[in-house]
Design a protein around this motif. Structure first.
Motif, mmCIF file in Angstrom:
data_model
loop_
_atom_site.group_PDB
_atom_site.id
_atom_site.type_symbol
_atom_site.label_atom_id
_atom_site.label_comp_id
_atom_site.label_asym_id
_atom_site.label_seq_id
_atom_site.Cartn_x
_atom_site.Cartn_y
_atom_site.Cartn_z
ATOM 1 N N SER A 265 4.198 -1.780 0.807
ATOM 2 C CA SER A 265 4.863 -3.091 0.915
ATOM 3 C C SER A 265 6.370 -2.924 1.077
ATOM 4 N N GLY A 266 6.970 -2.015 0.318
ATOM 5 C CA GLY A 266 8.403 -1.751 0.438
ATOM 6 C C GLY A 266 8.764 -1.240 1.817
ATOM 7 N N TRP A 267 7.970 -0.319 2.342
ATOM 8 C CA TRP A 267 8.217 0.215 3.678
ATOM 9 C C TRP A 267 8.084 -0.897 4.723
ATOM 10 N N ALA A 268 7.065 -1.760 4.589
ATOM 11 C CA ALA A 268 6.847 -2.845 5.553
ATOM 12 C C ALA A 268 8.004 -3.838 5.521
ATOM 13 N N MET A 269 8.499 -4.165 4.322
ATOM 14 C CA MET A 269 9.632 -5.101 4.230
ATOM 15 C C MET A 269 10.891 -4.468 4.823
#
Length: 134
Positions: A120-124
Motif C-alpha cells: 500500500s505504501g509503495w502504491a501510494m
C-alpha cells in the motif's frame, strides 16, 4: 520343543498380554479400543533356551476428535484477558473423510499485514509521483 521364539505383546503396564504368538508374526493393533493419549507397546520375546528380550515402543493414540486451539500455546506465560479459539472435529473413518469443521479458522499472520502495508505504501508513493508529474 519349538525352535521359534515366543512373543508376548503388552499395552502399557498390563500384566496380561494382548497376544502370545510364535515368531515371526504380523498383527494389527486396534487403537480404537485404547483411550486417546500416550501408550507404550511392550514386546517381550523368549527364545527356546529361555532368554528374554524386551522392547518398548511409545506411541500416541488420537482416535477422538482433533482439537485445535489458537490464542495460547503450551507452557505460555500470559496475563490479562486472552482471546482463545477452540475447534474440535472428527476425522470420520478409514473409508470417508468428514469435511465439515475439519478446517480451523485462523487469524491473519503478522507477515501478511507487513506485506499489505508495504505494498500500500509503495502504491501510494507511485500514485503521488505519477500525479505530481502530470
Amino acid at each position: 520343543m519349538s525352535d521359534k521364539s515366543t512373543i508376548f505383546i503388552f499395552i502399557d503396564n498390563d500384566s496380561k498380554p494382548i497376544a502370545k504368538v510364535l515368531s515371526p508374526v504380523s498383527f494389527e493393533l486396534d487403537t480404537r479400543k485404547l483411550t486417546d493419549g500416550e501408550h507404550i507397546l511392550r514386546i517381550i520375546s523368549k527364545d527356546p533356551t529361555g532368554k528374554e528380550g524386551i522392547r518398548k515402543i511409545p506411541f500416541v493414540v488420537r482416535n477422538g476428535p482433533a482439537i485445535d486451539i489458537e490464542g495460547i500455546r503450551e507452557n505460555a506465560i500470559v496475563d490479562g484477558v486472552i482471546p482463545i479459539m477452540i475447534n474440535a472435529y472428527g476425522k470420520g473413518d478409514q473409508k470417508g473423510f468428514l469435511i465439515s469443521g475439519s478446517e480451523t479458522p485462523q487469524s491473519i499472520p503478522w507477515w501478511v499485514w507487513i506485506i499489505i502495508i508495504g505494498f500500500s505504501g509503495w502504491a501510494m508513493y507511485y500514485m503521488f509521483m505519477y500525479y505530481s508529474i502530470v
